[in-house]
Write a protein that holds these residues in place. Structure first.
Motif, PDB file in Angstrom:
ATOM      1  N   ASP A 467      13.987   7.153 -15.527  1.00 24.12           N
ATOM      2  CA  ASP A 467      14.728   5.596 -14.821  1.00 24.12           C
ATOM      3  C   ASP A 467      15.273   5.611 -13.728  1.00 24.12           C
ATOM      4  N   SER A 468      16.216   6.165 -13.467  1.00 19.59           N
ATOM      5  CA  SER A 468      16.140   5.758 -11.898  1.00 19.59           C
ATOM      6  C   SER A 468      15.738   6.442 -10.751  1.00 19.59           C
ATOM      7  N   VAL A 469      14.773   6.973 -10.640  1.00 22.86           N
ATOM      8  CA  VAL A 469      13.588   6.915 -10.264  1.00 22.86           C
ATOM      9  C   VAL A 469      12.845   6.063 -10.062  1.00 22.86           C
ATOM     10  N   THR A 470      11.897   5.354 -11.122  1.00 21.26           N
ATOM     11  CA  THR A 470      11.680   4.146 -10.939  1.00 21.26           C
ATOM     12  C   THR A 470      12.183   2.694 -10.775  1.00 21.26           C
ATOM     13  N   ASN A 471      13.873   2.730 -11.662  1.00 23.66           N
ATOM     14  CA  ASN A 471      14.298   1.678 -10.652  1.00 23.66           C
ATOM     15  C   ASN A 471      14.566   1.934  -9.912  1.00 23.66           C
ATOM     16  N   ASN A 472      15.059   2.772  -9.081  1.00 21.00           N
ATOM     17  CA  ASN A 472      15.447   2.855  -7.753  1.00 21.00           C
ATOM     18  C   ASN A 472      14.136   2.429  -6.224  1.00 21.00           C
ATOM     19  N   GLU A 473      12.399   3.192  -6.898  1.00 18.30           N
ATOM     20  CA  GLU A 473      11.291   2.386  -5.891  1.00 18.30           C
ATOM     21  C   GLU A 473      11.183   1.239  -5.809  1.00 18.30           C
ATOM     22  N   ALA A 474      11.079   0.308  -7.922  1.00 19.97           N
ATOM     23  CA  ALA A 474      11.297  -0.587  -8.065  1.00 19.97           C
ATOM     24  C   ALA A 474      12.010  -1.771  -7.124  1.00 19.97           C
ATOM     25  N   ALA A 475      13.612  -1.128  -7.119  1.00 20.98           N
ATOM     26  CA  ALA A 475      14.371  -2.168  -5.808  1.00 20.98           C
ATOM     27  C   ALA A 475      13.688  -2.225  -4.896  1.00 20.98           C
ATOM     28  N   TYR A 476      13.118  -0.858  -4.429  1.00 17.65           N
ATOM     29  CA  TYR A 476      12.604  -1.374  -2.844  1.00 17.65           C
ATOM     30  C   TYR A 476      11.259  -2.206  -2.788  1.00 17.65           C
ATOM     31  N   PHE A 477      10.482  -1.997  -3.574  1.00 17.37           N
ATOM     32  CA  PHE A 477       8.943  -1.838  -3.346  1.00 17.37           C
ATOM     33  C   PHE A 477       9.036  -3.891  -3.792  1.00 17.37           C
ATOM     34  N   SER A 478       9.932  -3.912  -4.495  1.00 15.87           N
ATOM     35  CA  SER A 478      10.014  -5.463  -5.264  1.00 15.87           C
ATOM     36  C   SER A 478      10.979  -6.242  -4.132  1.00 15.87           C
ATOM     37  N   ALA A 479      11.180  -5.441  -3.025  1.00 25.06           N
ATOM     38  CA  ALA A 479      12.336  -6.403  -2.530  1.00 25.06           C
ATOM     39  C   ALA A 479      10.864  -6.586  -0.513  1.00 25.06           C
ATOM     40  N   HIS A 480       9.782  -5.548  -0.820  1.00 23.59           N
ATOM     41  CA  HIS A 480       9.318  -6.301   0.260  1.00 23.59           C
ATOM     42  C   HIS A 480       7.865  -6.245  -0.439  1.00 23.59           C
ATOM     43  N   PRO A 481       7.689  -8.021  -0.875  1.00 29.27           N
ATOM     44  CA  PRO A 481       5.910  -8.230  -1.806  1.00 29.27           C
ATOM     45  C   PRO A 481       5.142  -8.552  -0.734  1.00 29.27           C
ATOM     46  N   SER A 482       5.521  -9.042   0.718  1.00 30.21           N
ATOM     47  CA  SER A 482       4.583  -9.465   1.251  1.00 30.21           C
ATOM     48  C   SER A 482       3.645  -8.190   2.099  1.00 30.21           C
ATOM     49  N   GLU A 483       4.441  -6.547   1.853  1.00 34.51           N
ATOM     50  CA  GLU A 483       4.148  -6.057   2.123  1.00 34.51           C
ATOM     51  C   GLU A 483       3.409  -4.887   1.287  1.00 34.51           C
ATOM     52  N   PHE A 484       4.065  -5.137  -0.267  1.00 35.55           N
ATOM     53  CA  PHE A 484       3.538  -4.372  -1.160  1.00 35.55           C
ATOM     54  C   PHE A 484       3.059  -4.910  -2.447  1.00 35.55           C
ATOM     55  N   GLY A 485       3.456  -5.811  -2.296  1.00 32.48           N
ATOM     56  CA  GLY A 485       3.389  -7.609  -3.479  1.00 32.48           C
ATOM     57  C   GLY A 485       1.446  -7.053  -4.307  1.00 32.48           C
ATOM     58  N   THR A 486       1.182  -7.766  -4.470  1.00 36.92           N
ATOM     59  CA  THR A 486      -0.271  -7.741  -5.374  1.00 36.92           C
ATOM     60  C   THR A 486      -1.185  -7.999  -4.329  1.00 36.92           C
ATOM     61  N   GLY A 487      -1.017  -8.987  -3.192  1.00 38.91           N
ATOM     62  CA  GLY A 487      -1.895  -9.189  -2.402  1.00 38.91           C
ATOM     63  C   GLY A 487      -2.376  -8.244  -1.309  1.00 38.91           C
ATOM     64  N   SER A 488      -1.840  -6.724  -1.056  1.00 44.16           N
ATOM     65  CA  SER A 488      -1.400  -5.531  -0.472  1.00 44.16           C
ATOM     66  C   SER A 488      -2.838  -4.674  -0.730  1.00 44.16           C
ATOM     67  N   GLU A 489      -3.226  -5.007  -2.086  1.00 47.04           N
ATOM     68  CA  GLU A 489      -3.957  -3.787  -2.268  1.00 47.04           C
ATOM     69  C   GLU A 489      -3.757  -2.058  -1.979  1.00 47.04           C
TER      70      GLU A 489
END
Length: 931
Positions: A467-489
């Motif tokens: 949970d700690s690893v996934t929460n940490n990753e989620a906090a980072y990637f969700s903060a940058h939706p333009s680079e890692f969001g749904t449209g980034s493939e």
């Protein structure tokens, strides 16, 4: 296999991710359908407030990623903005999401300030969260009442049902029928914001029961093939009998260990400086959905189940550090299996990390050794997991360079880019889109690091490692939706990597299934032929071999017990006492060794005068009485028990040497321990009993005529035997001298010195009379033996005279009397030795063997015993190999049937769908294929 169905099937097997993490990392291919026509109503997530314990500071229970959180309010706000133009609503929600991220950063910066105002914040936060809860409940109720009456725009409905919202990485587009680009970009902004806000994943629940059953069968495929792989490893090292694994390579400190630990969910790999990983670690992950405990096993070590992962880490560290520093790496693998409900079924191999230069104390060829070791494992058909860290240029990646050599088309290589949070988001996205080093299986970006615990209000708390690893990753990637969001493939996150590894390993194993099945069939035919030719199809097991060996040994022991009775014990003990009688005669009656070359003194009462001595001679009476006392007070009880016990032990050793146990050190030790244990237990009691029974002979001994006659005959035989021994010793000395004549010259010279005819200056240490000191020493020995032989001939002749015909002449014939005493002591001792020692030993020894070598042995000990014999080991290996191959072939046939059925169902679906593979009519693609 479709990843949504994978997550649905394994249920609680994989760690439950936060909603926004699932949204970001899971990928599903779902064609858009009307939102309100879904068979299952879609609900926004609602989390109940957990009450805080009395007296606690509420602000300390807030997770780091929810500092001053708007997440509970935003979904309700989004619902109220349905009628507002999409662009305005998306902008407002996106802005609030940005404010949320900045608030999280500001919260970490203002840690100390918030701690000082903890009490005030506790009350305020309680009221705020309580109000939010009420608002959310009211909004949900209103939404349920009015959703059928709302006129929602068509593009809005499609966005909630499209790939952009439901997928984890946005690898696929929305499919045909998408809106114009401008409008789609607006919708994508709202969809990305929805992913960051953690909307619950929309599942397609209308799949048929037949499709679900087929998915379950596909989930079993990987587990079964990993079981087959483990069995093939037990069979041998043939390259044709290996199913593929996932080989993890990369530079040291590139994050290999962090990635593996994030997949497993525990910190268990060895860590440290100066190259800790020195051996390949063959890691098998086994999903146990019904088990509550997580544990690891080292199959080759037999340590059992280890639930403490820190102990697993210590064991791995010890096994790696056991490799000498002069070698640094070894190709001997460490096998580790981890069983948990939270791990996927995977087969991984962790290799030592690449290095550029060797450090002090390491061999210069270390870098080449590591390259050769990795080259050995990354050969086809293994899947390569090439680890590179984001801050480093991929052009310098040793892992990718090695992959290009063995997999130039990148068909079985998965690139993993670690430490994504250490570079700018744009650069990280550019690395994952890499076109210079394309891989068919693509790249996955991960953070995979546990955030540092500050100990304050934003600490990780008591959550699990995963949970700690996934929460940490989620906090980072969700903060940058333009680079890692749904449209980034782009594929990001440990969860995405897990599913990709499961899918790729499943497909790779399935692709090599047929070739491996053919190889197993060929190996089975060869093993069957070898078994028939070399062992004549004779069945054998470790248990049957031990039972046969033990029965044969006990049969031999029974024959020995029948022959080793009272008569044998009497013979052994009488022989020992005869030797003691000879020692007493030599000490008190016979000549002494010639120790020097000094003249001999005349004896006042020589033995030659004994036949003519007076019957009442005090001198000869005292000699005999002293000799008798020495014999009876010799400690007969201890002596007799020791002699018989040693004889029994010698016979047991002889039986071992003549049995099949001769080639089994373990059994020899057990049998010897059994016999010595019984003998030691009975020793003191038996010796005391014997000693007590011979006490009367210490004071008075009566001799009958028959006993005297028997003694006369026996001692004559003993003296004749001793005479032959003396003559043989003289012959041996003559041979050492090089002839009888030369020895006679030396002996004559010594005789003249002892008679005083020759005066010797000095003691003859340096030689005398032309003879060396060594020749003089041999001459003294020969002179002693000659005189002893003369005395023996004289006494044998005296025993045959009429003077020694009755017990009244015992002082004139001391040899006969001492032999009679020895006979009486022997007869008395044998009675108690037979009862106290022999009977007990013969009764308890077979039972002790059964306890130590029969039912008392564990299965592993029986196997170890049987394999000590080289021939038996070969026989057992042939049987075991044949049985394992038959078992593997049976499992493979089952999997081949599953493959054929899946292929047939796929063809039928393709025919129904007009030549396109369809699932249940909802547009999903099947992700499980046999290449």
């Amino acid at each position: 296999m479709n990843q949504a169905r994978i997550a649905g099937r394994i249920g609680r097997r994989l760690p439950v991710q936060p909603p926004f993490a699932r949204r970001l990392f899971h990928q599903h291919i779902i064609h858009p359908q009307p939102l309100w026509r879904s068979p299952t109503p879609t609900h926004f997530p609602r989390q109940e407030m957990r009450p805080w314990p009395a007296g606690s500071n509420a602000i300390h229970n807030v997770p780091t990623i929810r500092t001053i959180s708007f997440y509970r309010v935003l979904p309700n706000l989004a619902v109220k903005l349905v009628r507002i133009p999409a662009m305005l609503g998306g902008a407002v929600i996106g802005g609030l999401a940005y404010v949320q991220y900045q608030a999280t950063q500001a919260g970490n910066y203002a840690l100390d300030v918030l701690q000082k105002g903890g009490n005030w914040a506790s009350d305020t936060a309680g009221g705020l969260f309580g109000g939010a809860k009420d608002i959310a409940e009211q909004t949900r109720t209103g939404w349920e009442r009015t959703k059928d009456e709302l006129g929602i725009a068509n593009w809005w409905r499609q966005q909630f049902q499209s790939d952009g919202v439901a997928s984890g990485t946005g690898r696929e587009s929305g499919g045909p029928g998408s809106e114009p680009p401008k409008q789609s970009r607006k919708a994508a902004a709202v969809a990305a914001t929805g992913a960051a806000l953690g909307f619950t994943e929309l599942e397609d629940d209308d799949e048929s029961g037949e499709e679900a059953a087929r998915d379950d069968q596909m989930m079993v495929l990987t587990k079964k093939m990993i079981e087959i792989r483990s069995m093939l490893q037990m069979i041998g090292k043939s390259d044709t009998l290996l199913l593929p694994s996932i080989v993890v390579i990369g530079f040291q400190s590139s994050g290999k260990s962090s990635v593996l630990e994030a997949i497993v969910g525990h910190e268990f790999l060895p860590k440290g400086s100066n190259m800790i990983t020195r051996r390949p670690i063959e890691l098998t992950l086994v999903n146990t959905p019904n088990a509550t405990a997580e544990y690891g096993e080292f199959p080759a070590l037999g340590l059992g189940k280890i639930t403490d992962f820190s102990q697993i880490q210590k064991t791995l560290t010890d096994l790696n550090l056991a490799v000498p520093a002069s070698e640094c790496v070894s190709d001997s693998p460490i096998q580790l299996s981890i069983y948990s409900r939270n791990v996927p079924d995977l087969s991984l191999i962790d290799l030592p990390g690449y290095i550029l230069i060797h450090s002090e104390g390491q061999p210069p060829e270390l870098s080449q050794k590591i390259d050769d070791l990795c080259e050995k494992y990354i050969q086809s058909p293994n899947v390569i997991l090439a680890i590179s860290d984001a801050p480093s240029d991929l052009a310098n990646s040793a892992a990718l360079r090695a992959c290009m050599r063995v997999d130039p088309r990148g068909e079985r290589t998965i690139g993993v880019v670690t430490k994504m949070d250490l570079v700018e988001p744009s650069r990280g996205a550019s690395i994952l889109r890499n076109r210079d080093y394309p891989l068919r299986l693509g790249y996955v970006g991960v953070v995979s690091r546990v955030p540092q615990q500050s100990g304050g209000i934003f600490s990780r708390g008591s959550g699990s490692f995963t949970d700690s690893v996934t929460n940490n990753e989620a906090a980072y990637f969700s903060a940058h939706p333009s680079e890692f969001g749904t449209g980034s493939e782009l594929s990001v996150g440990i969860s995405t990597l897990r599913k990709k590894l499961m899918r790729v390993l499943e497909q790779t194993m399935a692709a090599s299934l047929q070739s491996t099945s053919d190889a197993v069939q060929q190996e089975l035919e060869e093993a069957t032929y070898e078994y028939k030719v070399q062992y004549n199809d004779r069945p054998l097991s470790a248990e049957s071999y031990l039972a046969e060996s033990l029965d044969a040994f006990k049969h031999s022991f029974k024959e020995f017990a029948e022959s080793f009775g009272r008569a044998k014990v009497r013979e052994i003990l009488k022989g020992e006492l005869d030797q003691r009688v000879l020692d007493l005669l030599a000490q008190r009656y016979w000549n002494k060794p010639v120790d020097d070359l000094t003249p001999s003194l005349p004896e006042p009462d020589p033995l030659s005068a004994l036949p003519k001595a007076a019957l009442d001679s005090v001198y000869w009476h005292r000699k005999l009485d002293a000799s008798t006392s020495s014999l009876t007070k010799l400690g007969i009880g201890r002596l007799a028990t020791t002699v018989v016990a040693n004889a029994l032990q010698s016979e047991v050793d002889r039986l071992i040497a003549q049995s099949t146990f001769a080639s089994h050190p373990f059994a020899q030790q057990a049998i010897t321990a059994a016999s010595t244990g019984i003998l030691n237990e009975r020793f003191l009691g038996t010796s005391d009993q014997v000693e007590n029974c011979i006490k009367p002979y210490k004071y008075e001994i009566e001799v009958t005529d028959s006993e005297w006659a028997n003694g006369r005959q026996e001692i004559t035989s003993v003296l004749n035997h001793e005479l032959k021994a003396c003559e043989a010793a003289v012959k041996a000395v003559e041979n050492d001298f090089g002839g009888k004549r030369k020895l006679q010259d030396v002996m004559s010279y010594i005789d003249r010195i002892r008679k005083g005819e020759v005066v010797l200056e000095g003691n003859g240490v340096g030689g005398a009379g032309g003879f060396s000191a060594a020749l003089l020493a041999k001459g003294r020995e020969a002179l002693f033996l000659r005189d002893r032989a003369t005395i023996l001939r004289m006494r044998i002749a005296a025993l045959k005279t009429s003077q020694c015909s009755n017990p009244a002449s015992k002082y004139a014939c001391p040899e006969i009397f001492l032999d009679v005493v020895a006979n009486k002591l022997t007869s008395t001792a044998v009675l108690f030795l037979n009862v106290e020692l022999l009977s007990e030993f013969y009764y308890n020894f077979p039972r002790e063997l059964d306890r130590r070598l029969g039912r008392g042995l564990a299965k592993s000990e029986v196997e170890r015993f049987a394999r000590e014999d080289r021939k038996v080991r070969g026989h057992l290996d042939a049987i075991r190999r044949k049985e394992l191959l038959e078992k593997v072939l049976g499992k493979m046939k089952t999997l081949n049937l599953l493959e054929e059925r899946e292929r047939g169902e796929g063809h039928r679906e393709a025919a129904v769908g007009g030549g396109k593979a369809v699932g249940t009519g909802n547009g999903r693609k099947r992700s499980w294929t046999i290449v």
